[in-house]
Design a protein around this motif. Structure first.
Motif, PDB file in Angstrom:
ATOM      1  N   ALA A   1       0.832  -1.207   0.000  1.00  0.00           N
ATOM      2  CA  ALA A   1       0.000   0.000   0.000  1.00  0.00           C
ATOM      3  C   ALA A   1       0.862   1.250   0.000  1.00  0.00           C
ATOM      4  CB  ALA A   1      -0.932   0.000   1.207  1.00  0.00           C
ATOM      5  N   ILE A   2       1.957   1.233   0.740  1.00  0.00           N
ATOM      6  CA  ILE A   2       2.873   2.382   0.741  1.00  0.00           C
ATOM      7  C   ILE A   2       3.513   2.548  -0.627  1.00  0.00           C
ATOM      8  CG2 ILE A   2       5.053   3.241   1.688  1.00  0.00           C
ATOM      9  CD1 ILE A   2       4.175   2.032   4.375  1.00  0.00           C
ATOM     10  N   ILE A   3       3.892   1.439  -1.252  1.00  0.00           N
ATOM     11  CA  ILE A   3       4.481   1.526  -2.590  1.00  0.00           C
ATOM     12  C   ILE A   3       3.461   2.037  -3.600  1.00  0.00           C
ATOM     13  CG2 ILE A   3       5.377   0.117  -4.497  1.00  0.00           C
ATOM     14  CD1 ILE A   3       6.755  -1.620  -2.340  1.00  0.00           C
ATOM     15  N   ALA A   4       2.225   1.557  -3.495  1.00  0.00           N
ATOM     16  CA  ALA A   4       1.197   1.934  -4.466  1.00  0.00           C
ATOM     17  C   ALA A   4       0.722   3.371  -4.276  1.00  0.00           C
ATOM     18  CB  ALA A   4       0.016   0.969  -4.373  1.00  0.00           C
ATOM     19  N   PHE A   5       0.500   3.777  -3.025  1.00  0.00           N
ATOM     20  CA  PHE A   5      -0.084   5.092  -2.761  1.00  0.00           C
ATOM     21  C   PHE A   5       0.925   6.121  -2.280  1.00  0.00           C
ATOM     22  CE2 PHE A   5      -3.677   2.132  -2.151  1.00  0.00           C
ATOM     23  CZ  PHE A   5      -4.502   2.632  -3.153  1.00  0.00           C
ATOM     24  N   GLY A   6       2.189   5.742  -2.165  1.00  0.00           N
ATOM     25  CA  GLY A   6       3.219   6.677  -1.721  1.00  0.00           C
ATOM     26  C   GLY A   6       3.364   7.899  -2.608  1.00  0.00           C
ATOM     27  N   PRO A   7       3.441   7.718  -3.925  1.00  0.00           N
ATOM     28  CA  PRO A   7       3.544   8.911  -4.785  1.00  0.00           C
ATOM     29  C   PRO A   7       2.349   9.852  -4.660  1.00  0.00           C
ATOM     30  CG  PRO A   7       4.184   6.956  -6.001  1.00  0.00           C
ATOM     31  CD  PRO A   7       3.635   6.489  -4.681  1.00  0.00           C
ATOM     32  N   TRP A   8       1.156   9.284  -4.538  1.00  0.00           N
ATOM     33  CA  TRP A   8      -0.025  10.131  -4.351  1.00  0.00           C
ATOM     34  C   TRP A   8       0.064  10.902  -3.045  1.00  0.00           C
ATOM     35  CZ3 TRP A   8      -3.477   9.563  -0.268  1.00  0.00           C
ATOM     36  CH2 TRP A   8      -4.541  10.451  -0.293  1.00  0.00           C
ATOM     37  N   ALA A   9       0.496  10.228  -1.977  1.00  0.00           N
ATOM     38  CA  ALA A   9       0.586  10.876  -0.668  1.00  0.00           C
ATOM     39  C   ALA A   9       1.614  11.999  -0.687  1.00  0.00           C
ATOM     40  CB  ALA A   9       0.935   9.846   0.401  1.00  0.00           C
ATOM     41  N   VAL A  10       2.757  11.758  -1.291  1.00  0.00           N
ATOM     42  CA  VAL A  10       3.795  12.791  -1.363  1.00  0.00           C
ATOM     43  C   VAL A  10       3.303  13.978  -2.183  1.00  0.00           C
ATOM     44  CG1 VAL A  10       6.102  13.299  -2.261  1.00  0.00           C
ATOM     45  CG2 VAL A  10       5.704  11.199  -0.978  1.00  0.00           C
ATOM     46  N   ASN A  11       2.654  13.702  -3.307  1.00  0.00           N
ATOM     47  CA  ASN A  11       2.133  14.799  -4.129  1.00  0.00           C
ATOM     48  C   ASN A  11       1.039  15.573  -3.400  1.00  0.00           C
ATOM     49  OD1 ASN A  11       3.794  14.470  -6.343  1.00  0.00           O
ATOM     50  ND2 ASN A  11       2.451  12.958  -7.280  1.00  0.00           N
ATOM     51  N   ALA A  12       0.209  14.895  -2.632  1.00  0.00           N
ATOM     52  CA  ALA A  12      -0.842  15.587  -1.883  1.00  0.00           C
ATOM     53  C   ALA A  12      -0.243  16.512  -0.827  1.00  0.00           C
ATOM     54  CB  ALA A  12      -1.778  14.569  -1.227  1.00  0.00           C
TER      55      ALA A  12
ATOM     56  N   LEU B   1       2.825  17.784  -0.901  1.00  0.00           N
ATOM     57  CA  LEU B   1       3.508  18.868  -1.615  1.00  0.00           C
ATOM     58  C   LEU B   1       2.523  19.901  -2.145  1.00  0.00           C
ATOM     59  CD1 LEU B   1       6.276  16.951  -3.584  1.00  0.00           C
ATOM     60  CD2 LEU B   1       6.569  18.474  -1.632  1.00  0.00           C
ATOM     61  N   ASP B   2       1.398  19.467  -2.677  1.00  0.00           N
ATOM     62  CA  ASP B   2       0.381  20.408  -3.165  1.00  0.00           C
ATOM     63  C   ASP B   2      -0.175  21.254  -2.029  1.00  0.00           C
ATOM     64  OD1 ASP B   2       0.685  19.545  -5.753  1.00  0.00           O
ATOM     65  OD2 ASP B   2      -1.052  18.189  -5.685  1.00  0.00           O
ATOM     66  N   TYR B   3      -0.437  20.629  -0.888  1.00  0.00           N
ATOM     67  CA  TYR B   3      -0.958  21.377   0.251  1.00  0.00           C
ATOM     68  C   TYR B   3       0.070  22.403   0.736  1.00  0.00           C
ATOM     69  CZ  TYR B   3      -3.039  22.445   4.725  1.00  0.00           C
ATOM     70  OH  TYR B   3      -3.587  23.102   5.792  1.00  0.00           O
ATOM     71  N   THR B   4       1.326  21.987   0.822  1.00  0.00           N
ATOM     72  CA  THR B   4       2.380  22.902   1.260  1.00  0.00           C
ATOM     73  C   THR B   4       2.554  24.035   0.270  1.00  0.00           C
ATOM     74  OG1 THR B   4       3.492  21.032   2.322  1.00  0.00           O
ATOM     75  CG2 THR B   4       4.792  23.024   1.983  1.00  0.00           C
ATOM     76  N   ARG B   5       2.518  23.724  -1.012  1.00  0.00           N
ATOM     77  CA  ARG B   5       2.641  24.754  -2.039  1.00  0.00           C
ATOM     78  C   ARG B   5       1.486  25.752  -1.952  1.00  0.00           C
ATOM     79  NH1 ARG B   5       2.398  21.690  -6.365  1.00  0.00           N
ATOM     80  NH2 ARG B   5       4.556  21.042  -6.087  1.00  0.00           N
ATOM     81  N   ASP B   6       0.284  25.256  -1.725  1.00  0.00           N
ATOM     82  CA  ASP B   6      -0.869  26.149  -1.579  1.00  0.00           C
ATOM     83  C   ASP B   6      -0.720  27.068  -0.368  1.00  0.00           C
ATOM     84  OD1 ASP B   6      -2.092  25.162  -3.828  1.00  0.00           O
ATOM     85  OD2 ASP B   6      -3.404  23.783  -2.725  1.00  0.00           O
ATOM     86  N   ILE B   7      -0.223  26.519   0.727  1.00  0.00           N
ATOM     87  CA  ILE B   7      -0.020  27.346   1.920  1.00  0.00           C
ATOM     88  C   ILE B   7       1.014  28.430   1.634  1.00  0.00           C
ATOM     89  CG2 ILE B   7       0.886  27.334   4.288  1.00  0.00           C
ATOM     90  CD1 ILE B   7      -1.876  26.241   4.166  1.00  0.00           C
ATOM     91  N   TYR B   8       2.141  28.062   1.013  1.00  0.00           N
ATOM     92  CA  TYR B   8       3.184  29.053   0.727  1.00  0.00           C
ATOM     93  C   TYR B   8       2.714  30.111  -0.272  1.00  0.00           C
ATOM     94  CZ  TYR B   8       6.846  26.528   3.220  1.00  0.00           C
ATOM     95  OH  TYR B   8       7.609  25.925   4.172  1.00  0.00           O
ATOM     96  N   LEU B   9       1.972  29.708  -1.279  1.00  0.00           N
ATOM     97  CA  LEU B   9       1.506  30.679  -2.269  1.00  0.00           C
ATOM     98  C   LEU B   9       0.450  31.616  -1.692  1.00  0.00           C
ATOM     99  CD1 LEU B   9       1.310  28.483  -5.494  1.00  0.00           C
ATOM    100  CD2 LEU B   9       3.001  30.231  -4.913  1.00  0.00           C
ATOM    101  N   ASN B  10      -0.273  31.180  -0.676  1.00  0.00           N
ATOM    102  CA  ASN B  10      -1.332  32.003  -0.095  1.00  0.00           C
ATOM    103  C   ASN B  10      -0.877  32.808   1.117  1.00  0.00           C
ATOM    104  OD1 ASN B  10      -3.375  31.379  -1.920  1.00  0.00           O
ATOM    105  ND2 ASN B  10      -3.769  29.436  -0.889  1.00  0.00           N
ATOM    106  N   ILE B  11       0.415  32.779   1.440  1.00  0.00           N
ATOM    107  CA  ILE B  11       0.899  33.539   2.599  1.00  0.00           C
ATOM    108  C   ILE B  11       0.557  35.024   2.484  1.00  0.00           C
ATOM    109  CG2 ILE B  11       2.988  34.385   3.740  1.00  0.00           C
ATOM    110  CD1 ILE B  11       4.096  31.563   3.582  1.00  0.00           C
TER     111      ILE B  11
END
Length: 89
Positions: free
Chosen positions: A61-72, A74-84
């Motif tokens: 499950a970590i191998i299958a969903f790991g890329p999705w989790a990392v991208n999620a 990263l997207d959340y962090t990017r949204d927070i930084y862009l909305n500062i």
């Protein structure tokens, strides 16, 4: 920055963490239930029989969903930084 905005950011972060954890834990719980039912039906009480399948499913499950989790995350962090500027201004 108001308390409501901080609460919204925190709530979204908790939902993200919950989604990532559920994707990894639910398959392990299902396999554990199946193995426990098998052990109860056959009266085999071997610890490795219940541990090893859950470990393998969790790793898959970590191998299958790991890329999705990392991208999620990263997207959340990017949204927070862009909305500062909008959050503090």
């Amino acid at each position: 920055m108001t308390e409501a905005l901080i609460g919204d950011i925190f709530t979204n972060a908790l939902y993200l963490v919950l989604a990532i954890v559920m994707v990894v834990i639910i398959p392990s719980l299902v396999v554990g239930l199946v193995v426990s039912t098998f052990q109860a039906a056959t009266q085999i009480n071997e610890q490795t029989l219940s541990f090893l399948p859950r470990l393998i499913v969790t790793l898959l499950a970590i191998i299958a969903f790991g890329p999705w989790a990392v991208n999620a995350v990263l997207d959340y962090t990017r949204d927070i930084y862009l909305n500062i500027p909008f959050l503090i201004g």
